[in-house]
Enzyme design. Structure first.
Site, mmCIF file in Angstrom:
data_model
loop_
_atom_site.group_PDB
_atom_site.id
_atom_site.type_symbol
_atom_site.label_atom_id
_atom_site.label_comp_id
_atom_site.label_asym_id
_atom_site.label_seq_id
_atom_site.Cartn_x
_atom_site.Cartn_y
_atom_site.Cartn_z
ATOM 1 N N TRP A 1 -20.380 6.524 -12.974
ATOM 2 C CA TRP A 1 -18.831 6.804 -13.490
ATOM 3 C C TRP A 1 -18.481 8.243 -14.074
ATOM 4 O O TRP A 1 -17.430 8.667 -14.292
ATOM 5 C CB TRP A 1 -18.733 5.647 -14.436
ATOM 6 C CG TRP A 1 -19.431 5.325 -15.451
ATOM 7 C CD1 TRP A 1 -20.405 4.307 -15.601
ATOM 8 C CD2 TRP A 1 -19.777 5.984 -16.707
ATOM 9 N NE1 TRP A 1 -21.057 4.148 -16.661
ATOM 10 C CE2 TRP A 1 -20.722 5.528 -17.536
ATOM 11 C CE3 TRP A 1 -19.095 7.391 -17.254
ATOM 12 C CZ2 TRP A 1 -21.147 5.835 -18.764
ATOM 13 C CZ3 TRP A 1 -19.514 7.601 -18.377
ATOM 14 C CH2 TRP A 1 -20.518 7.109 -19.197
ATOM 15 N N LYS B 1 -20.660 2.577 -2.582
ATOM 16 C CA LYS B 1 -20.393 1.945 -3.612
ATOM 17 C C LYS B 1 -19.985 2.493 -4.867
ATOM 18 O O LYS B 1 -21.154 2.856 -5.468
ATOM 19 C CB LYS B 1 -21.327 0.582 -3.860
ATOM 20 C CG LYS B 1 -20.827 -0.495 -4.833
ATOM 21 C CD LYS B 1 -21.873 -1.205 -5.643
ATOM 22 C CE LYS B 1 -21.858 -0.813 -7.308
ATOM 23 N NZ LYS B 1 -20.627 -0.847 -7.773
ATOM 24 N N PRO B 2 -18.739 2.583 -5.217
ATOM 25 C CA PRO B 2 -18.626 3.507 -6.558
ATOM 26 C C PRO B 2 -18.975 2.763 -7.867
ATOM 27 O O PRO B 2 -18.964 1.271 -7.897
ATOM 28 C CB PRO B 2 -17.265 3.779 -6.491
ATOM 29 C CG PRO B 2 -16.537 2.594 -5.674
ATOM 30 C CD PRO B 2 -17.499 2.161 -4.523
ATOM 31 N N GLU C 1 -31.484 10.277 -8.599
ATOM 32 C CA GLU C 1 -31.189 11.281 -9.729
ATOM 33 C C GLU C 1 -30.966 10.393 -10.972
ATOM 34 O O GLU C 1 -30.099 9.665 -11.094
ATOM 35 C CB GLU C 1 -30.012 12.165 -9.379
ATOM 36 C CG GLU C 1 -29.901 13.516 -10.493
ATOM 37 C CD GLU C 1 -28.719 13.655 -11.335
ATOM 38 O OE1 GLU C 1 -28.911 13.030 -12.414
ATOM 39 O OE2 GLU C 1 -27.569 13.739 -10.892
ATOM 40 N N CYS D 1 -25.663 13.599 -17.362
ATOM 41 C CA CYS D 1 -27.298 13.383 -17.406
ATOM 42 C C CYS D 1 -27.772 14.677 -17.997
ATOM 43 O O CYS D 1 -29.218 14.600 -18.209
ATOM 44 C CB CYS D 1 -27.749 13.117 -15.996
ATOM 45 S SG CYS D 1 -27.273 14.144 -14.685
ATOM 46 N N GLN E 1 -20.862 1.674 -23.693
ATOM 47 C CA GLN E 1 -21.509 3.092 -23.994
ATOM 48 C C GLN E 1 -21.202 3.380 -25.524
ATOM 49 O O GLN E 1 -22.026 4.036 -26.395
ATOM 50 C CB GLN E 1 -20.803 3.975 -23.225
ATOM 51 C CG GLN E 1 -21.179 5.460 -23.363
ATOM 52 C CD GLN E 1 -22.705 5.589 -22.993
ATOM 53 O OE1 GLN E 1 -23.270 4.915 -22.429
ATOM 54 N NE2 GLN E 1 -23.191 6.880 -23.465
ATOM 55 N N GLU F 1 -31.806 8.325 -24.106
ATOM 56 C CA GLU F 1 -30.888 9.455 -23.535
ATOM 57 C C GLU F 1 -29.456 8.745 -24.192
ATOM 58 O O GLU F 1 -29.097 7.747 -23.720
ATOM 59 C CB GLU F 1 -30.819 9.217 -22.129
ATOM 60 C CG GLU F 1 -29.958 10.220 -21.400
ATOM 61 C CD GLU F 1 -29.719 9.569 -19.970
ATOM 62 O OE1 GLU F 1 -29.295 10.550 -19.272
ATOM 63 O OE2 GLU F 1 -29.875 8.633 -19.648
#
Length: 493
Positions: free
Chosen positions: A158, A182-183, A258, A292, A340, A387
């Site tokens: 996203w 597939k998003p 990735e 990322c 998030q 992360e």
């Protein structure tokens, strides 16, 4: 063909399979929110495993004809896709602002990278056929040719939905493969249905590109473990990526991954501190840190540490926070979702409890998490060892280059990194010693060039995107031998 409607509130309530817009078999929908307002602005289909099966069936049926289509004809269609993109920047920027909380400058960057993905695809060429004489059999030639792998499954994230979908879809179809996309559930339009509409308008043949929206928890495994795809491309977290690789491996499909990062930003004692701090602020706060390859840890020499922190705070506090869908002057928008936000707040609170000092920020209002700078940090604090994927800049001091490298490499990740250092030889030595797939000298780590390999080492993924590196993953070599004069089959003598 009439131009597609791309407004946020347009009709996005069907899947795109085999060149047709069709309802999801279960009839259910998923609400899509504007993260700045936390309000639903549309709904998309909640695809099922049956829809995934239908999409792969369509892709498989279309693949042989698409692979046999002359490259010039395929390129004409891919060029049409590029033209459709270029003609609709304003509409696409509006979609990104509404669905992904994307400020205008960031939309321009993503749009440029996405069009670059398609331009790159037009330039991709598999290696030319090579003929090698057999070293052991007289009058035999070995021909090595490269063919499309077949069907490619793509699961995109996203944070840069348009770009990170197209960087897999565009090269796949240019090289003769077909795709099931597939998003992400948070960005099903800009990561998927938008691309379907553009492909339809560009004249992409039926079945070549198929888009199934849905929750990853419900259809993600089926996208990855379906027996049809030969490559499954996934961009996302390391934990989910390992699951995708495991599912793809059940059918010996190649996982192209990735995954997560924890980018160190090494600032040595000989730098222009203002220049380094500007780069550091961009690397931490661009797109609210939801990248990322954003800076996860600022590793700063103790002699310039205090000055660097002060300047980083100044840059953080200069950002214009707001709703990008309403104010074009906004430079800092919301994070994508509550999960998030909650993780970021927990990381910040945990770091403060562990002894970090809050220099600025630290609060959340709705999905707006303030640009945050933390000093007195160590490598094992929650904002540093995880992360964090948000607008948080933990700053960690070091005393010499060996300690900087030890800190930089003290992570399971190895995606991107950067080194700020005036001495070119010293900077290159540091870059060579950092364990990462990509290292940038005298810049921050948010970089992507289509003529360089993009990917990581350690737990940051498998394979590379762009250029000849993605070509190797989307084509496979085939050996065809040609025997001239009759061989002497000695066993029959």
């Amino acid at each position: 063909m009439s131009a597609p409607t791309l407004e946020p509130q347009a009709d996005w309530n069907q899947l795109y399979i085999d060149g047709e817009w069709r309802d999801a078999t279960g009839g259910e929908t998923i609400p899509v929110e504007n993260p700045a307002k936390q309000e639903v602005f549309t709904e998309v289909p909640s695809g099922t495993e049956a829809d995934v099966d239908a999409a792969y069936e369509a892709a498989e049926a279309a693949q042989s004809d698409w692979a046999a289509t002359p490259r010039a004809e395929r390129d004409e269609i891919v060029q049409n896709l590029l033209d459709e993109l270029n003609a609709r920047f304003e509409e696409i920027a509006g979609l990104l602002a509404t669905e992904a909380g994307t400020p205008g400058y960031r939309a321009m960057g993503e749009f440029a990278t996405a069009t670059g993905d398609v331009e790159m695809a037009l330039d991709l060429e598999p290696p030319e056929e090579e003929v090698r004489p057999s070293p052991s059999i007289d009058d035999k030639d070995n021909h090595i040719v490269y063919e499309p792998v077949g069907v490619v499954g793509v699961i995109s994230p996203w944070n840069f939905p348009l770009h990170l979908s197209l960087r897999a879809v565009a090269p796949a179809i240019a090289l003769g493969n077909t795709v099931v996309l597939k998003p992400a559930t948070d960005t099903p339009i800009t990561g998927g249905l938008l691309i379907a509409k553009l492909c339809e308008a560009a004249g992409v043949p039926d079945g070549v590109v198929n888009v199934v929206t849905g929750r990853g928890s419900e259809i993600g495994d089926r996208i990855a473990n379906h027996p049809t795809p030969r490559v499954v491309s996934f961009t996302g977290s390391t934990s989910v990526g390992k699951g995708v690789a495991e599912q793809a491996g059940k059918n010996l499909a190649l996982p192209a991954l990735e995954l997560g990062g924890n980018a160190p930003f090494i600032v040595t004692d000989d730098v222009d501190v203002e220049r380094a701090a500007r780069a550091g602020a961009f690397g931490s706060f661009f797109h609210q840190g939801q990248v990322c390859i954003s800076i996860n840890r600022h590793l700063v020499h103790e002699s310039v540490y205090d000055e660097y922190v002060d300047l980083l705070v100044d840059h953080a506090e200069s950002l214009v926070v707001g709703d990008p869908s309403e104010n074009e002057d906004v430079t800092f928008g919301p994070v994508q979702n509550e999960t998030q936000r909650d993780a970021l707040v927990e990381f910040i609170e945990g770091s403060l409890e562990s002894g970090a000092t809050l220099e600025t920020g630290g609060e959340a209002d709705g999905l707006f998490v303030e640009p945050t700078v933390l000093s007195d940090c160590t490598n094992d604090m929650p904002t540093a060892c995880n992360e964090h994927f948000g607008p948080v800049a933990p700053v960690i001091p070091f005393s010499d280059d060996d300690e900087a490298i030890e800190l930089a490499n003290d992570t399971e990740y190895g995606l991107s990194a950067s080194v700020f250092c005036e001495d070119e030889e010293r900077a290159r030595d540091l870059a060579d010693r950092v364990e990462a797939g990509m290292v940038h000298i005298n810049d921050q780590p948010i970089n992507e060039d289509h003529n360089a390999p993009f990917g990581g080492v350690k737990q940051s993924g498998l394979g590379r995107y762009h250029g000849e590196w993605i070509t190797r993953e989307l084509t496979e070599p085939k050996w065809i031998s040609v025997q001239g004069e009759e061989r002497d089959y000695f066993v029959f003598e």
